[in-house]
Design a protein around this motif. Structure first.
Motif, PDB file in Angstrom:
ATOM      1  N   THR A 166       0.803  -1.214   0.000  1.00 32.37           N
ATOM      2  CA  THR A 166       0.000   0.000   0.000  1.00 32.37           C
ATOM      3  C   THR A 166       0.833   1.259   0.000  1.00 32.37           C
ATOM      4  OG1 THR A 166      -1.117  -1.220   1.689  1.00 32.37           O
ATOM      5  CG2 THR A 166      -2.047   0.901   1.111  1.00 32.37           C
ATOM      6  N   ASN A 187      -2.063  -4.654  -3.268  1.00 31.58           N
ATOM      7  CA  ASN A 187      -2.620  -4.206  -1.979  1.00 31.58           C
ATOM      8  C   ASN A 187      -2.987  -2.734  -2.016  1.00 31.58           C
ATOM      9  OD1 ASN A 187      -2.599  -6.572  -0.635  1.00 31.58           O
ATOM     10  ND2 ASN A 187      -1.439  -5.829   1.120  1.00 31.58           N
ATOM     11  N   SER A 242      -5.048   0.813  -2.890  1.00 24.38           N
ATOM     12  CA  SER A 242      -6.463   1.145  -2.822  1.00 24.38           C
ATOM     13  C   SER A 242      -6.727   2.527  -3.400  1.00 24.38           C
ATOM     14  CB  SER A 242      -6.936   1.083  -1.373  1.00 24.38           C
ATOM     15  OG  SER A 242      -6.120   1.920  -0.588  1.00 24.38           O
ATOM     16  N   PHE A 263       1.140  -3.327  12.367  1.00 24.34           N
ATOM     17  CA  PHE A 263       0.856  -1.953  12.734  1.00 24.34           C
ATOM     18  C   PHE A 263      -0.630  -1.713  12.541  1.00 24.34           C
ATOM     19  CE2 PHE A 263       5.351  -1.534  11.899  1.00 24.34           C
ATOM     20  CZ  PHE A 263       5.756  -0.615  12.847  1.00 24.34           C
ATOM     21  N   PRO A 264      -1.203  -0.829  13.332  1.00 25.75           N
ATOM     22  CA  PRO A 264      -2.618  -0.538  13.135  1.00 25.75           C
ATOM     23  C   PRO A 264      -2.820   0.288  11.872  1.00 25.75           C
ATOM     24  CG  PRO A 264      -1.714   0.819  14.908  1.00 25.75           C
ATOM     25  CD  PRO A 264      -0.610  -0.092  14.449  1.00 25.75           C
ATOM     26  N   ASN A 265      -3.610  -0.193  10.951  1.00 26.18           N
ATOM     27  CA  ASN A 265      -4.036   0.609   9.811  1.00 26.18           C
ATOM     28  C   ASN A 265      -5.399   0.075   9.396  1.00 26.18           C
ATOM     29  OD1 ASN A 265      -3.698  -1.628   7.950  1.00 26.18           O
ATOM     30  ND2 ASN A 265      -1.502  -1.230   8.080  1.00 26.18           N
ATOM     31  N   GLU A 266      -6.035   0.764   8.486  1.00 31.40           N
ATOM     32  CA  GLU A 266      -7.438   0.427   8.252  1.00 31.40           C
ATOM     33  C   GLU A 266      -7.674  -0.994   7.739  1.00 31.40           C
ATOM     34  OE1 GLU A 266     -10.259   3.468   6.524  1.00 31.40           O
ATOM     35  OE2 GLU A 266     -10.508   1.750   5.179  1.00 31.40           O
ATOM     36  N   PRO A 267      -6.961  -1.421   6.709  1.00 35.54           N
ATOM     37  CA  PRO A 267      -7.195  -2.807   6.266  1.00 35.54           C
ATOM     38  C   PRO A 267      -6.900  -3.805   7.378  1.00 35.54           C
ATOM     39  CG  PRO A 267      -5.883  -1.610   4.661  1.00 35.54           C
ATOM     40  CD  PRO A 267      -6.012  -0.722   5.843  1.00 35.54           C
ATOM     41  N   GLU A 280      -7.159  -3.265  10.618  1.00 38.28           N
ATOM     42  CA  GLU A 280      -8.233  -3.226  11.604  1.00 38.28           C
ATOM     43  C   GLU A 280      -9.475  -3.958  11.099  1.00 38.28           C
ATOM     44  OE1 GLU A 280      -8.439   0.952  12.416  1.00 38.28           O
ATOM     45  OE2 GLU A 280      -6.657   0.858  13.701  1.00 38.28           O
ATOM     46  N   ALA A 340      -3.654  -7.037  20.036  1.00 31.37           N
ATOM     47  CA  ALA A 340      -2.471  -6.220  20.331  1.00 31.37           C
ATOM     48  C   ALA A 340      -1.756  -5.925  19.030  1.00 31.37           C
ATOM     49  CB  ALA A 340      -1.540  -6.970  21.277  1.00 31.37           C
ATOM     50  N   TYR A 341      -1.021  -4.835  19.033  1.00 29.12           N
ATOM     51  CA  TYR A 341      -0.194  -4.527  17.875  1.00 29.12           C
ATOM     52  C   TYR A 341       1.267  -4.630  18.265  1.00 29.12           C
ATOM     53  CZ  TYR A 341      -4.292  -3.016  15.341  1.00 29.12           C
ATOM     54  OH  TYR A 341      -5.494  -2.995  14.707  1.00 29.12           O
ATOM     55  N   ALA A 342       2.045  -5.260  17.425  1.00 30.21           N
ATOM     56  CA  ALA A 342       3.473  -5.410  17.716  1.00 30.21           C
ATOM     57  C   ALA A 342       4.227  -4.133  17.373  1.00 30.21           C
ATOM     58  CB  ALA A 342       4.048  -6.572  16.926  1.00 30.21           C
ATOM     59  N   ASN A 343       3.627  -3.300  16.545  1.00 30.36           N
ATOM     60  CA  ASN A 343       4.322  -2.130  16.033  1.00 30.36           C
ATOM     61  C   ASN A 343       5.662  -2.507  15.420  1.00 30.36           C
ATOM     62  OD1 ASN A 343       2.634   0.280  16.503  1.00 30.36           O
ATOM     63  ND2 ASN A 343       2.668  -0.522  18.598  1.00 30.36           N
TER      64      ASN A 343
END
Ligand SMILES: Nc1ncnc2c1ncn2[C@@H]1O[C@H](COP(=O)(O)OP(=O)(O)OP(=O)(O)O)[C@@H](O)[C@H]1O
Ligand SMILES: Nc1ncnc2c1ncn2[C@@H]1O[C@H](COP(=O)(O)OP(=O)(O)OP(=O)(O)O)[C@@H](O)[C@H]1O
Ligand SMILES: [Mg+2]
Ligand SMILES: [Mg+2]
Lengths: 359, 523, 308, 324
Positions: D89, D111, D113, D153-157, D159, D186-189
């Motif tokens: 992305t 990937n 969008s 990592f937290p991102n929209e897809p 989540e 949890a996020y590993a970041n």
């Protein structure tokens, strides 16, 4: 006397050239393990460098942030301090650059905006540096450790911001929105990515040289760096020097955030230029911490990185990218060894002359 | 476990040894013999090559040419370990002790293998100490000891290794006359046991006192190899220096008619923990006067200088210069007021070896507007001033841009003195200004001191060299454990008195003199 | 209870390689040598551990290869810093960059481009009979792998060597005053080479712990700055083996707690990133609050015997 | 279908379809090294499959740093490449920046969008469909209904796919009669800190989870180790992770990037990979494949088959599982 200076300059140039070539040869040798002909890939990459304007410009583009992080290391090195946290200061500078740019772009003219952004990166990196200097001055905290650790903290902080307030409006990825064209650093060679940041970096290096060698404060920094106690007994406040040196060093590293965010990336994303800090150390050493030398050493490192990139793109050959680290690391190592070789050559020459005179 | 020693040779011959450092010929064709049962003195000015030749014998340096023979058989000494095998021990000019370690740890370093039986080692150290009458606590940290005691630790270190040849490089430099006498006594006893000693010094008196044979060195070469009975101090001096030295003449101090009041120090005290570094010191130093402070180094002299200069704070008392209370001024402000200071350790405290002569001069003027122009260093002016210094002080240097570290010690000292003279408008403090310098440089510096005095500058002169104190001072104070044992006129004192005072003992025949003088001083 | 035991056990597990690293750093630094190549040594140890085990089928070979490669890097480091007397921080930086490149490069030379990870058998957990039955402590201390048990032995051995033997005295004196060592007949360069090589050996094992002992694989990011942590712990532990032990445990615990907080997901009231940064913040705080450091007097300073 | 697409949007860059596959100049830009044993390796495998199955000559460039994304696109466009693919992305923005200047080159972000431009044609695997399949397995194999998920990592897809997995798995567990079923995320970041992945997973298992689902590249490899050590179940994702630890990874939902790449490149060669459109692929295109370990019962397999069929038939709406 004059003759001796001539000889030692010659030693310097020759030994460093030999060191660089040795690094390239050693790395090239490793390519044989993958059945890659090193002479072929090197020569074709170097040829492109001299014939393709875009690629040639890339060298200077890459050199730009190197100049800043190398200056950052060299500056504290002159004060006999170690700022190995340039990476973190660069990150904070980048955060400042992107925040200020996003906040102000379109609202004020580009020229003013860029000046403001540049100042903000200096401030962000500088404050972080000054903090390290302060801990050193106030608590005698080992700056080597604190600056190293601070990078990890800065990274976490940047990631936090990217995940929250700085997150793109689309809200998908931990990255900022792209900057609008009004916040871009103007390009100086049409058809390439080379931007004004390179010129700013070169001017900065020259200014730093003038500052260190021609101004009273620069003198005091070098004095504390060369013999802290003698400097203190001459009335120089070494604690203040620690803070000032780190402030300037941090600001220089922060400035790399300006050139990278507004000049190249035009947004901030995670895991952004992760090797600027350590490359800066290598470059500073290559240049013997001389600001003018840093300009050339940075260009060399820029060239290594571009050559590595080109070698990785040769259809059907695809030299693995790790070769860049290998070239960088081995060139650095040989350059370090060259310091020793030069000292030995000098001593041997002196001794020979002495024996001749004696006889 | 202890190492085996084969020290049963009867003579060592040093044959045609030469040693070149990059820019110096430290030794050239050196030849002499060391014999058991003899004290061999090695005499020479600074840089004559005395330490170097002995370091070669001890394996610390490797000779470029020549050989070393034990009873006629050539042996290679590649490192101190080899030297120790032949029973050679050496006490370095600058002590080689580990301050953070105990006496015992220092003594056994390199002399034992495997697991260390600390209790047994400690006993051995103590018994060695008592055999030679040294009062040394085996468990003390060396860094906490007086230099005199450290000297003894060095000797015990050598003895512990069953040394049969003990090389002592300028061992008396930091001792009181009485301590020096004790040392001489030890040397005689040690040689009487059938061992050998090489005694390096530039003090003629010691040579005549203890040596059996004397080697004189000059410029890396042997300039004399004599038996003590066959020579005298005048001859030795000529061999050592190779030219004549005229001591500067000095007129008596006649009181000053300056309006300035000079330096008034009252009840100055400074403590570190329970130790009193400075103990209620009072004196008045008048313009145009030289106050000499005698004493064994480490008795508070450095602290006295540093409190006056503002390098350290003091606990109580007052320091007033020409009516200005110095305690309210920072170090920098005191420099700007005109307090010049030549510290004892120039490499550490006064100069920056990697910087040029010019930059070393500039060091104390970087905040002075006269030295800067439009925010930049005024390089032309600085160069000019440096050339003046080179000229006026006879500094032997390639030029203002040469690194100061490349100068010889004497020239470095002249450089520093030239700077301090430039800024000393109100007071000049000199801490052992001629330590380790050769006679030419000493002479030059003495002349400068007398010139400053003639110009009406108050001069505080600290020295461990009594001859220097006597030659330059208008009055003499003796310091012991942070205290002034009294302030005297040079005429009231002789060497024996001063030796006792330096050891903290007030000689019976002068206690009243001391008391009166002190009382007279307190303004 | 179970959770707490887990946190402690993990803290100890993660402390093992850090302790190998920081103890070796203590030994080297007491002789005056900062081994700033430690990050690279860890990495090559991890790689060597993996390669040896993968190619020759036994963790023993892996550990031996890790030690050997760690010592090769250490030897280069010692050559440049001791023999050539060059700057320690700078030399370490160069070597760390070089090693990172070499490991990735040779991983490809040897194993090509697999889509799924190449696995090796991890060192087994070896519960010590009886001792591992002790509630809490047993699970924490006596249900670990062999490298952790070896570590238990190494701590007192290093202490003993450093403070009770002539070799230790020579090491400590060399870091305080190399001239004293030299004059006493001790070969300063030999001592420094020896401690650095020892560091390479221990650092190699530490690295191998990650690949063989903990994860059963090798990836380029496997060390991820943990060598530097071991380096920092040596400072925080005041250059003393027991200090290093305490420092390592504190650090391991901080990391473990940080992971615990992160594992709670959204339940954590502070941002994740705070917990990620926590161990580093802690190091800075300790560096600042530690009043008196007993730095070896000649740490990082090359010994020049004859000068020009 | 083809004519309809190009009829709607006249598209100069879409190839006429008269060249042989081997004649197209195609390059794949990868953000990491191809031997990273995960994302980059997977994409690289897709490239190899195309070259083998379609006869293309796709080149690649690996380990491209973020500061070079744009220059790399530009370079290949300058060199008149027909199709420039990029894996991730993060290439969306640079592709959008470069594409307008090179109308003859098609830019395809895997990937991706973002599809603003005639020659911008991202392809997108609907990962949440895959995680939906994973949740069917997880919901049925969990014993205590305590699910743990770790994202890179937290991102929209990310989540989205985690939400679908968590909610649906909990739903199934609840249906199975586990009252207090729940999921923790949890996020590993990090994408590559293996050791961290292991520690984090171990912690989550200690916290009570018995079924793990991790989507974080190499971090996930560490988590498998933890599950193995502690006897938890692990649902493999994106690649076939069953082989990593056969007893622990009870099943994997594999992204068949070989099929995905062949699907996309084949469209390009045929001239149907049009711009201004995100080309999504998922269950319907057959790019997600469950791979079962020996312990998966036939009932579970049937449940997955049913889920796939229902989904294909349009009976399932996953958007209800998205967080708003
Ligand atoms: N390690 C060294 N490197 C370079 N030059 C040296 C070194 N050691 C000594 N020298 C030089 O060699 C010469 C002889 O020095 P040496 O120390 O032997 O003199 P010395 O007679 O002991 O003098 P002093 O009385 O000052 O101790 C001097 O010029 C000195 O500067
Ligand atoms: N150990 C050493 N290593 C390197 N250079 C040295 C050493 N000792 C002396 N030198 C150099 O030798 C030159 C001459 O200094 P030298 O030691 O002869 O002065 P000196 O008159 O003996 O003064 P000092 O009182 O400092 O011993 C200088 O360049 C000095 O830096
Ligand atoms: Mg000397
Ligand atoms: Mg000497």
């Amino acid at each position: 006397m004059g003759k001796r200076i001539g000889a030692s300059t010659r030693d310097l140039i020759i030994t460093n050239l030999v060191a660089i070539v040795a690094g390239l040869v050693l790395s090239g040798f490793l390519l044989l393990f993958l059945d890659i002909n090193p002479i072929q890939v090197y020569s074709s990459a170097i040829k492109t460098l001299f014939t393709d304007r875009y690629m040639a410009a890339e060298v200077f583009l890459k050199a730009t942030p190197f100049i800043f992080t190398a200056l950052a290391f060299a500056f504290t090195y002159k004060a006999n301090l170690f700022n190995i946290g340039a990476q973190g200061q660069f990150y904070l500078g980048s955060v400042a650059a992107v925040s200020v740019s996003l906040l102000l772009d379109g609202k004020i003219p580009t020229a003013i905006l860029l000046v403001v952004v540049f100042a903000a990166t200096l401030l962000a990196g500088g404050l972080m540096g000054a903090g390290i200097g302060f801990l050193k001055a106030r608590y005698n905290a080992n700056e080597f450790l604190t600056s190293m650790m601070s990078t990890y903290v800065a990274l976490a902080f940047m990631n936090y911001l990217l995940r929250t307030v700085l997150k793109e409006t689309k809200g998908e990825y931990p990255q900022t929105d792209a900057l609008s064209e009004a916040a871009w650093i103007p390009r100086i060679v049409p058809g390439t990515r080379l931007h004004l940041g390179f010129v700013i970096a070169v001017i900065t290096a020259i200014l730093i040289w003038v500052f260190l060698y021609k101004t009273p404060l620069g003198f005091r920094i070098r004095a504390i760096g060369s013999n802290a106690r003698a400097g203190e007994l001459a009335g120089i406040n070494s604690r203040r020097i620690f803070v000032i040196a780190f402030l300037i060093s941090g600001a220089l590293a922060g400035a790399a955030g300006f050139t990278e965010v507004n000049g190249v990336q035009r947004m901030l994303i995670q895991d952004f230029n992760p090797d600027l800090g350590s490359a800066g150390i290598g470059i500073a050493i290559l240049a013997n911490a001389n600001p003018i030398g840093i300009i050339f050493a940075s260009i060399l490192f820029g060239a290594i990185s571009v050559i590595g990139t080109m070698m990785g793109r040769m259809p059907g050959i695809n030299v693995p990218p790790s070769i860049v680290s290998i070239i960088q690391g081995s060139v650095m190592l040989f350059v370090i060894a060259a310091y020793y070789v030069r000292a030995m050559i000098g001593i041997r020459r002196d001794k020979k002359r002495l024996k001749r005179e004696e006889a | 476990m202890r190492e085996e020693i084969k020290g049963n040779w009867s003579e060592i011959e040093i044959r045609n040894v030469s040693k070149y450092f990059a820019r110096v010929v430290a030794n050239k064709d050196v030849n002499f013999t060391i014999r058991k049962g003899e004290v061999l003195a090695l005499l020479g000015e600074n840089g004559a090559g005395k330490s170097t030749i002995m370091k070669i014998l001890y394996g610390l340096y490797q000779a470029d040419e020549g050989s070393i023979l034990f009873d006629g058989k050539e042996e290679r000494i590649a490192n101190p370990k080899d030297a120790m095998k032949f029973g050679i021990g050496m006490i370095q000019q600058h002590f080689s002790l580990v301050y953070a370690h105990t006496v015992t740890e220092n003594v056994i370093l390199g002399a034992m293998r495997g697991v260390i039986p600390y209790a047994k080692a400690k006993e051995e150290v103590e018994s060695l100490a008592s055999r030679y009458g040294f009062d040394v606590d085996a468990d003390a940290l060396v860094g906490d000891l007086d230099v005199g005691v450290q000297q003894k630790v060095e000797i015990i270190k050598a003895l512990f290794k069953q040394t049969t040849l003990l090389i002592m490089d300028e061992p008396t430099a930091v001792l009181t006359p009485q301590e020096a006498d004790q040392l001489m006594e030890f040397v005689r006893q040690f040689v009487a046991d059938g061992h050998a000693v090489v005694f390096i010094t530039h003090k003629m008196k010691e040579v005549m006192e203890v040596a059996d044979r004397i080697i004189v060195m000059r410029d890396g070469r042997i300039s004399g190899d004599l038996r003590k009975e066959d020579t005298n101090e005048a001859e030795l001096s000529r061999l050592m220096i190779g030219r004549d030295i005229v001591a500067p003449a000095k007129v008596d101090f006649e009181g000053s008619d300056h309006e300035r009041s000079g330096l008034v120090v009252k009840n100055l005290s400074l403590a570190q923990g329970k130790v009193k570094l400075l103990d209620d010191i009072s004196f008045h130093l008048r313009p145009g006067e030289v106050l000499g402070i005698a004493g064994v180094s480490g008795n508070g002299q450095e602290e006295l200088c540093e409190t006056i200069c503002g390098i350290r704070a003091f606990d109580s008392g007052s320091v007033v210069l020409d009516g200005v209370d110095l305690s309210e001024l920072s170090l920098r402000e005191r420099i700007e007021q005109g307090v010049g200071y030549v510290p004892v350790d120039r490499h550490r405290d006064a100069m920056i070896g990697s910087m040029s002569l010019a930059e070393n001069i500039y060091l104390k003027f970087s905040t002075d507007g006269d030295w800067n122009r439009r925010g930049l260093i005024d390089t032309n002016n600085l160069r000019q001033k440096t050339l003046e210094s080179i000229e006026d002080f006879d500094i032997r240097a390639p030029g203002p841009d040469a690194p100061a570290g490349n100068l010889s010690g004497g020239n470095q000292q002249k450089l520093i003195l030239s700077r301090e003279m430039r800024l000393a408008k109100k007071l000049l403090i000199l801490n052992q200004p001629t330590r380790g310098l050769d006679l030419g440089a000493i002479n030059n510096i003495h002349s400068t001191v007398l010139k400053a005095r003639a110009e009406g500058l108050p001069v505080l002169l600290i020295s461990t060299e009594l001859s220097e104190i006597f030659a330059l001072s208008d009055r003499i104070a003796v310091m012991y454990k942070g205290r002034f044992m009294g302030i005297f006129s040079p005429r009231e004192l002789n060497t024996e008195h001063i030796g006792l005072l330096m050891a903290g003992i007030v000689p019976d025949d002068m206690s009243h003199v001391a008391g009166e003088e002190i009382r007279a001083e307190v303004v | 209870m179970n959770v707490a035991v887990g946190i402690l056990a993990r803290a100890l597990t993660m402390s093992t390689p850090l302790l190998y690293g920081s103890l070796s750093e203590v030994v080297a630094e007491r002789s005056g040598m900062m081994v700033t190549a430690i990050e690279g040594i860890f990495l090559i140890g991890a790689w060597g551990g993996f390669v040896g085990t993968y190619l020759w089928g036994s963790a023993l070979y892996g550990i031996l290869l890790a030690m050997g490669l760690g010592m090769v890097i250490a030897a280069i480091y010692a050559f440049v810093t001791v023999t050539m007397r060059q700057h320690q921080v700078v030399t370490g930086t160069a070597l760390n960059i070089l090693v990172a490149g070499l490991c990735t490069y040779f991983q490809r030379v040897l194993f090509g481009i697999p889509t799924s990870p190449l696995k090796i058998d991890r060192l087994p957990q070896l519960p010590v009979p009886l001792l591992s039955e002790i509630p809490v402590l047993g699970e924490v201390f006596f249900n670990q792998n062999i490298l952790t048990y070896i570590m238990y032995a190494i701590i007192p051995i290093i202490y003993f060597v450093l403070y009770r033997t002539s070799a230790g005295l020579a090491i400590r004196s060399t870091g305080e005053n190399p001239v004293a060592s030299d004059v006493a007949g001790i070969n300063v360069n030999f001592v420094r080479y020896a401690t650095v090589l020892f560091s390479g050996l221990m650092g190699g094992v530490a690295g191998a712990f990650y690949s063989i002992g903990f994860l059963g694989m090798f990836t380029a990011g496997i060390i991820g700055g943990r060598g530097w942590i071991a380096f920092a712990i040596c400072f925080l532990g005041n250059w003393h083996p027991f200090g290093a032990v305490v420092g390592t445990l504190v650090f391991g615990l901080a990391e473990s707690i940080s992971i615990y907080m992160q594992s709670l997901g959204s339940a954590g009231f502070l941002p994740n990133e705070f917990f990620i940064a926590l161990p580093y913040i802690l190091t800075i705080v300790l560096t600042v609050s530690r009043r008196s450091f007993k730095v070896p007097a000649k740490l990082g300073i090359p010994y020049v015997k004859e000068g020009g | 279908d083809k004519s309809k697409d190009s009829g709607e949007k006249p598209d100069e860059s879409a190839p006429a379809g008269d060249k042989a596959a081997a004649d197209y100049k195609i390059v794949l830009i990868l953000p990491g090294p191809i031997n990273d044993q995960s994302w980059n390796a997977t994409n690289y495998a897709g490239l190899v499959a195309c070259n083998e199955q379609l006869g293309t000559n796709i080149e690649y460039v690996e380990n491209v740093k973020s500061s070079d994304y744009e220059s790399t696109f530009r370079e290949y466009a300058e060199r008149k490449y027909d199709l420039v693919m990029a894996a991730g992305t993060q290439f969306d923005e640079p592709a959008a920046a470069v594409a307008p200047n090179y109308p003859d080159t098609t830019f395809c972000v895997v990937n991706g969008s973002k599809a603003d431009g005639n020659n911008v044609a991202p392809i997108f695997p609907k990962e949440y469909e895959a995680s939906y399949l994973a949740s069917v397995i997880a919901g049925n194999v969990s014993e205590n209904g305590n699910f743990a998920t770790i994202g890179g990592f937290p991102n929209e897809p990310m989540e989205k796919l985690l939400s679908v997995y968590e909610k649906h798995a909990v739903e199934i567990a609840t249906e199975r009669g586990i009252a207090d079923a729940k999921a923790t995320r949890a996020y590993a970041n990090s994408w590559d800190d293996v050791a961290l992945g292991k520690q984090m997973a171990a912690q989550m298992i200690d916290n009570g989870a018995d079924t793990l689902f991790v989507y974080a590249n190499e971090v996930g490899l560490g988590s498998i180790e933890a599950a193995k050590e502690k006897g938890a179940k692990f649902i493999g994702f994106s690649s076939d992770q069953n082989s990593v630890a056969p007893e622990t990874v009870v099943a994997s939902v594999v992204f068949d990037f070989e099929t995905f790449y062949v699907w996309a490149v084949d469209q390009y060669v045929k001239g149907t990979l049009s711009g201004n459109k995100v080309h999504e692929a998922g269950i319907k295109e057959g790019i997600f494949k469950p791979v079962y370990g020996p312990d998966i019962s036939d009932e579970v397999k049937t449940a997955v088959e049913t889920a796939i069929d229902d989904y294909k038939a349009g009976k399932t709406d996953l958007s209800k599982y998205f967080d708003e």
